[in-house]
Design an enzyme around this catalytic site. Structure first.
Site, short mmCIF file in Angstrom:
data_model
loop_
_atom_site.label_atom_id
_atom_site.label_comp_id
_atom_site.label_asym_id
_atom_site.label_seq_id
_atom_site.Cartn_x
_atom_site.Cartn_y
_atom_site.Cartn_z
N ALA A 1 27.76 25.01 -24.42
CA ALA A 1 27.70 26.08 -25.41
C ALA A 1 27.74 25.49 -26.82
CB ALA A 1 28.87 27.05 -25.21
N LYS A 2 26.95 26.07 -27.71
CA LYS A 2 26.90 25.59 -29.10
C LYS A 2 27.93 26.39 -29.90
CE LYS A 2 23.31 24.04 -32.34
NZ LYS A 2 23.43 22.60 -32.08
N ILE A 3 29.17 25.97 -29.80
CA ILE A 3 30.30 26.66 -30.40
C ILE A 3 30.78 25.91 -31.64
CG2 ILE A 3 32.67 27.46 -29.99
CD1 ILE A 3 30.47 28.99 -28.47
N TYR B 1 32.26 21.25 -33.11
CA TYR B 1 31.67 20.33 -34.07
C TYR B 1 32.69 19.66 -34.98
CZ TYR B 1 27.08 21.28 -32.35
OH TYR B 1 25.98 21.33 -31.53
#
Length: 298
Positions: free
Chosen positions: A155-157, A161
Protein backbone atom coordinates in the site's frame (compact mmCIF):
# COMPACT_ATOMS: atom_id res chain seq x y z
CA UNK A 1 17.34 24.10 -4.73
CA UNK A 2 13.99 24.87 -3.16
CA UNK A 3 11.03 23.90 -5.33
CA UNK A 4 8.02 26.19 -5.74
CA UNK A 5 5.10 23.81 -6.01
CA UNK A 6 2.42 26.47 -6.26
CA UNK A 7 1.82 30.20 -6.54
CA UNK A 8 -1.09 32.57 -5.94
CA UNK A 9 -2.87 31.35 -9.08
CA UNK A 10 -2.46 27.60 -8.52
CA UNK A 11 -5.68 25.62 -8.24
CA UNK A 12 -6.16 22.29 -6.46
CA UNK A 13 -9.05 19.85 -6.36
CA UNK A 14 -10.44 19.47 -2.84
CA UNK A 15 -13.53 17.41 -2.00
CA UNK A 16 -15.39 18.05 -5.22
CA UNK A 17 -14.36 21.66 -5.70
CA UNK A 18 -11.53 23.55 -7.35
CA UNK A 19 -9.99 26.06 -4.94
CA UNK A 20 -6.90 28.26 -4.81
CA UNK A 21 -4.03 26.33 -3.22
CA UNK A 22 -3.08 29.23 -0.94
CA UNK A 23 -6.68 29.52 0.29
CA UNK A 24 -7.32 25.81 0.95
CA UNK A 25 -7.77 24.76 4.57
CA UNK A 26 -7.65 21.52 6.48
CA UNK A 27 -8.07 20.56 10.12
CA UNK A 28 -4.91 20.19 12.23
CA UNK A 29 -6.39 17.42 14.38
CA UNK A 30 -6.36 14.62 11.83
CA UNK A 31 -4.66 11.22 11.88
CA UNK A 32 -3.00 11.95 8.56
CA UNK A 33 -0.99 14.87 9.93
CA UNK A 34 -0.25 13.35 13.33
CA UNK A 35 0.26 9.68 12.42
CA UNK A 36 0.84 9.62 8.64
CA UNK A 37 -2.41 7.71 8.10
CA UNK A 38 -3.17 8.72 4.52
CA UNK A 39 -2.89 7.19 1.05
CA UNK A 40 -1.42 8.90 -1.98
CA UNK A 41 -0.36 8.40 -5.57
CA UNK A 42 2.28 9.83 -7.87
CA UNK A 43 1.10 10.18 -11.48
CA UNK A 44 2.57 11.88 -14.55
CA UNK A 45 0.93 13.68 -17.43
CA UNK A 46 2.82 14.12 -20.69
CA UNK A 47 2.34 16.43 -23.63
CA UNK A 48 2.03 14.08 -26.61
CA UNK A 49 1.58 14.76 -30.33
CA UNK A 50 -2.19 14.51 -29.80
CA UNK A 51 -2.80 16.21 -26.46
CA UNK A 52 -1.78 16.04 -22.83
CA UNK A 53 -2.24 12.49 -21.58
CA UNK A 54 -2.17 11.19 -18.03
CA UNK A 55 -0.10 8.01 -18.20
CA UNK A 56 -1.94 4.98 -16.77
CA UNK A 57 -4.40 7.18 -14.90
CA UNK A 58 -6.81 4.33 -14.17
CA UNK A 59 -4.08 2.05 -12.81
CA UNK A 60 -2.90 4.76 -10.43
CA UNK A 61 -6.34 5.63 -9.09
CA UNK A 62 -7.18 1.95 -8.73
CA UNK A 63 -4.01 1.51 -6.68
CA UNK A 64 -5.01 4.51 -4.57
CA UNK A 65 -8.33 2.82 -3.87
CA UNK A 66 -6.57 -0.48 -3.14
CA UNK A 67 -4.15 1.21 -0.72
CA UNK A 68 -7.14 2.61 1.15
CA UNK A 69 -8.90 -0.75 1.21
CA UNK A 70 -5.83 -2.54 2.54
CA UNK A 71 -5.51 -0.16 5.47
CA UNK A 72 -9.14 0.61 6.31
CA UNK A 73 -9.17 4.15 4.93
CA UNK A 74 -12.65 4.89 3.49
CA UNK A 75 -12.57 5.49 -0.27
CA UNK A 76 -15.92 6.75 -1.56
CA UNK A 77 -15.05 8.31 -4.93
CA UNK A 78 -15.72 7.19 -8.48
CA UNK A 79 -12.47 6.59 -10.33
CA UNK A 80 -13.79 7.75 -13.71
CA UNK A 81 -14.86 11.03 -12.12
CA UNK A 82 -11.47 11.48 -10.44
CA UNK A 83 -9.75 11.03 -13.79
CA UNK A 84 -12.03 13.63 -15.38
CA UNK A 85 -11.40 16.05 -12.52
CA UNK A 86 -7.65 15.55 -12.85
CA UNK A 87 -7.71 16.49 -16.52
CA UNK A 88 -9.75 19.55 -15.56
CA UNK A 89 -7.17 20.40 -12.91
CA UNK A 90 -4.39 20.32 -15.51
CA UNK A 91 -6.44 22.56 -17.78
CA UNK A 92 -7.15 25.10 -15.02
CA UNK A 93 -3.45 25.30 -14.19
CA UNK A 94 -2.37 25.34 -17.85
CA UNK A 95 -0.16 22.31 -17.30
CA UNK A 96 0.92 20.15 -20.25
CA UNK A 97 3.70 18.08 -18.62
CA UNK A 98 3.01 17.60 -14.94
CA UNK A 99 3.42 15.50 -11.84
CA UNK A 100 0.08 14.79 -10.16
CA UNK A 101 -0.43 14.03 -6.47
CA UNK A 102 -3.79 12.70 -5.20
CA UNK A 103 -4.02 12.34 -1.42
CA UNK A 104 -6.76 10.72 0.66
CA UNK A 105 -6.62 11.99 4.24
CA UNK A 106 -8.63 11.43 7.38
CA UNK A 107 -11.23 13.42 9.25
CA UNK A 108 -10.24 15.14 12.52
CA UNK A 109 -9.68 12.60 15.27
CA UNK A 110 -6.85 11.58 17.55
CA UNK A 111 -7.57 7.91 18.19
CA UNK A 112 -5.66 4.98 16.71
CA UNK A 113 -8.79 3.59 15.04
CA UNK A 114 -9.30 4.03 11.29
CA UNK A 115 -11.49 7.05 10.46
CA UNK A 116 -15.09 6.82 9.33
CA UNK A 117 -14.78 9.76 6.93
CA UNK A 118 -12.02 10.95 4.63
CA UNK A 119 -11.31 13.76 2.19
CA UNK A 120 -9.44 13.86 -1.11
CA UNK A 121 -7.07 16.43 -2.55
CA UNK A 122 -5.41 16.45 -5.97
CA UNK A 123 -2.63 18.86 -6.87
CA UNK A 124 -0.18 19.08 -9.78
CA UNK A 125 3.01 20.87 -10.68
CA UNK A 126 5.78 20.88 -13.26
CA UNK A 127 8.49 18.46 -12.15
CA UNK A 128 11.40 17.07 -14.13
CA UNK A 129 12.60 13.50 -13.53
CA UNK A 130 13.07 13.28 -9.77
CA UNK A 131 16.67 12.04 -9.82
CA UNK A 132 17.70 13.82 -13.01
CA UNK A 133 18.97 12.12 -16.16
CA UNK A 134 22.57 11.29 -15.30
CA UNK A 135 23.74 7.97 -13.89
CA UNK A 136 23.58 7.80 -10.13
CA UNK A 137 25.98 7.15 -7.26
CA UNK A 138 24.04 4.81 -4.98
CA UNK A 139 24.78 3.41 -1.53
CA UNK A 140 23.41 0.42 0.32
CA UNK A 141 21.36 2.09 3.02
CA UNK A 142 21.75 1.32 6.73
CA UNK A 143 17.96 1.61 6.90
CA UNK A 144 15.90 -1.46 6.02
CA UNK A 145 12.56 -1.57 4.30
CA UNK A 146 9.74 -2.04 6.83
CA UNK A 147 8.87 -5.63 7.66
CA UNK A 148 5.77 -6.62 5.64
CA UNK A 149 4.39 -8.22 8.80
CA UNK A 150 4.32 -4.79 10.46
CA UNK A 151 2.57 -2.80 7.70
CA UNK A 152 0.86 -3.30 4.35
CA UNK A 153 4.01 -3.03 2.26
CA UNK A 154 2.09 -3.02 -1.04
CA UNK A 155 0.00 0.00 0.00
CA UNK A 156 1.22 3.50 -0.85
CA UNK A 157 0.66 4.97 2.61
CA UNK A 158 2.11 8.32 3.69
CA UNK A 159 3.60 7.11 6.97
CA UNK A 160 5.63 4.43 5.17
CA UNK A 161 7.70 7.19 3.58
CA UNK A 162 9.36 8.24 6.82
CA UNK A 163 11.61 5.27 6.03
CA UNK A 164 12.27 6.72 2.57
CA UNK A 165 13.12 10.19 3.90
CA UNK A 166 15.59 8.75 6.39
CA UNK A 167 17.32 6.63 3.75
CA UNK A 168 17.58 9.35 1.11
CA UNK A 169 18.76 11.98 3.59
CA UNK A 170 21.42 9.62 4.92
CA UNK A 171 22.61 8.83 1.38
CA UNK A 172 22.89 12.49 0.39
CA UNK A 173 24.64 13.40 3.65
CA UNK A 174 27.27 10.80 2.74
CA UNK A 175 27.86 12.09 -0.79
CA UNK A 176 25.56 9.75 -2.75
CA UNK A 177 22.67 10.57 -5.06
CA UNK A 178 20.31 7.95 -3.69
CA UNK A 179 20.01 4.91 -1.46
CA UNK A 180 19.19 1.27 -2.09
CA UNK A 181 17.39 -0.43 0.78
CA UNK A 182 17.56 -4.07 1.80
CA UNK A 183 14.77 -6.04 3.45
CA UNK A 184 14.84 -7.64 6.90
CA UNK A 185 16.65 -10.69 5.44
CA UNK A 186 19.43 -8.56 3.97
CA UNK A 187 18.19 -8.98 0.39
CA UNK A 188 17.85 -6.17 -2.14
CA UNK A 189 14.43 -4.51 -1.93
CA UNK A 190 14.10 -1.10 -3.60
CA UNK A 191 15.08 2.55 -3.57
CA UNK A 192 13.26 5.02 -1.29
CA UNK A 193 10.91 5.94 -4.14
CA UNK A 194 11.64 3.55 -7.00
CA UNK A 195 12.04 -0.09 -7.98
CA UNK A 196 15.35 -1.54 -9.13
CA UNK A 197 16.33 -3.75 -12.09
CA UNK A 198 19.71 -5.46 -12.51
CA UNK A 199 21.30 -6.46 -15.81
CA UNK A 200 23.55 -9.51 -16.01
CA UNK A 201 24.55 -11.62 -19.01
CA UNK A 202 21.82 -10.17 -21.23
CA UNK A 203 18.99 -10.74 -18.75
CA UNK A 204 17.19 -8.48 -16.30
CA UNK A 205 16.56 -9.34 -12.67
CA UNK A 206 14.31 -7.57 -10.19
CA UNK A 207 13.32 -8.32 -6.59
CA UNK A 208 10.20 -10.46 -6.30
CA UNK A 209 7.05 -9.06 -4.74
CA UNK A 210 6.59 -9.41 -1.01
CA UNK A 211 9.04 -6.88 0.42
CA UNK A 212 8.57 -4.10 -2.16
CA UNK A 213 5.97 -1.68 -3.43
CA UNK A 214 5.00 -3.33 -6.74
CA UNK A 215 5.30 -0.20 -8.86
CA UNK A 216 3.19 0.65 -11.89
CA UNK A 217 6.34 1.71 -13.75
CA UNK A 218 7.95 -1.58 -12.72
CA UNK A 219 5.02 -3.43 -14.31
CA UNK A 220 5.33 -1.25 -17.43
CA UNK A 221 9.04 -2.11 -17.75
CA UNK A 222 8.22 -5.82 -17.49
CA UNK A 223 5.55 -5.39 -20.19
CA UNK A 224 8.02 -3.58 -22.45
CA UNK A 225 10.53 -6.38 -21.94
CA UNK A 226 7.98 -8.89 -23.23
CA UNK A 227 7.50 -6.79 -26.37
CA UNK A 228 11.26 -6.37 -26.85
CA UNK A 229 12.00 -10.04 -26.09
CA UNK A 230 14.11 -9.25 -23.01
CA UNK A 231 14.02 -11.92 -20.33
CA UNK A 232 13.04 -10.67 -16.85
CA UNK A 233 13.54 -12.84 -13.78
CA UNK A 234 11.87 -11.96 -10.48
CA UNK A 235 13.82 -13.48 -7.59
CA UNK A 236 15.54 -12.86 -4.30
CA UNK A 237 18.64 -10.76 -4.98
CA UNK A 238 21.71 -10.50 -2.76
CA UNK A 239 24.00 -7.52 -2.41
CA UNK A 240 26.80 -9.62 -3.92
CA UNK A 241 24.68 -10.32 -7.00
CA UNK A 242 23.89 -6.66 -7.70
CA UNK A 243 27.53 -5.66 -7.23
CA UNK A 244 28.71 -8.39 -9.62
CA UNK A 245 26.17 -7.42 -12.28
CA UNK A 246 26.80 -5.63 -15.58
CA UNK A 247 24.52 -2.72 -14.74
CA UNK A 248 21.39 -1.58 -12.95
CA UNK A 249 18.71 1.09 -13.04
CA UNK A 250 15.86 2.54 -11.03
CA UNK A 251 12.35 3.06 -12.34
CA UNK A 252 9.26 4.79 -11.02
CA UNK A 253 6.74 7.46 -11.93
CA UNK A 254 8.79 10.26 -10.38
CA UNK A 255 12.23 9.04 -11.49
CA UNK A 256 11.02 7.46 -14.78
CA UNK A 257 14.05 5.31 -15.84
CA UNK A 258 17.50 6.29 -14.61
CA UNK A 259 20.80 4.40 -14.73
CA UNK A 260 23.05 3.55 -11.80
CA UNK A 261 26.78 4.22 -12.17
CA UNK A 262 28.06 2.98 -8.81
CA UNK A 263 26.79 1.06 -5.79
CA UNK A 264 29.00 1.81 -2.81
CA UNK A 265 32.54 1.26 -4.12
CA UNK A 266 31.44 -0.85 -7.11
CA UNK A 267 31.59 0.87 -10.52
CA UNK A 268 29.58 -0.61 -13.37
CA UNK A 269 31.95 -0.79 -16.31
CA UNK A 270 29.30 -1.36 -18.96
CA UNK A 271 28.54 1.83 -20.86
CA UNK A 272 25.03 3.00 -20.09
CA UNK A 273 24.21 3.69 -23.74
CA UNK A 274 24.95 0.04 -24.57
CA UNK A 275 22.85 -1.37 -21.74
CA UNK A 276 19.40 -2.94 -21.65
CA UNK A 277 18.49 -0.18 -19.22
CA UNK A 278 19.23 2.51 -21.80
CA UNK A 279 17.12 0.64 -24.37
CA UNK A 280 14.23 0.52 -21.92
CA UNK A 281 14.74 4.17 -20.99
CA UNK A 282 14.19 5.09 -24.64
CA UNK A 283 11.27 2.69 -25.01
CA UNK A 284 9.58 4.04 -21.90
CA UNK A 285 9.96 7.64 -23.09
CA UNK A 286 8.53 6.71 -26.48
CA UNK A 287 5.61 4.98 -24.78
CA UNK A 288 4.63 7.85 -22.49
CA UNK A 289 4.99 10.36 -25.34
CA UNK A 290 3.03 8.07 -27.68
CA UNK A 291 5.85 8.07 -30.22
CA UNK A 292 5.56 4.28 -30.37
CA UNK A 293 2.29 2.74 -29.24
CA UNK A 294 3.56 -0.30 -27.37
CA UNK A 295 0.26 -0.29 -25.45
CA UNK A 296 -1.47 -1.68 -28.51
CA UNK A 297 0.70 -4.75 -28.02
CA UNK A 298 0.93 -4.85 -24.23
Amino acid sequence: MKMNYYNSNTVIYLNGQFVKANEAKTDLYGQSLHYGFAAFEGIRAYKTHNATRIFKAREHFERLKRSCELTGIPFTWNIEDLIRQTYKLLELNNLKDAYIRPLVFSEPQMTLVAPEKTAIMICAWEWAAYLGDRQLKVCISPFERPNPKSIKIEAKISGNYVNSILATTDAKNNGFDEALLLDAKGLVAEAPGANVFIEKNGKLYTPAKGNILPGITRATIIELCKVLDIEVIEKEITVEFIKEADGAFFCGTAVEVVGIHTIDETVYRQRWRDSIGATLQRAYKNLVLEKVNYEVII
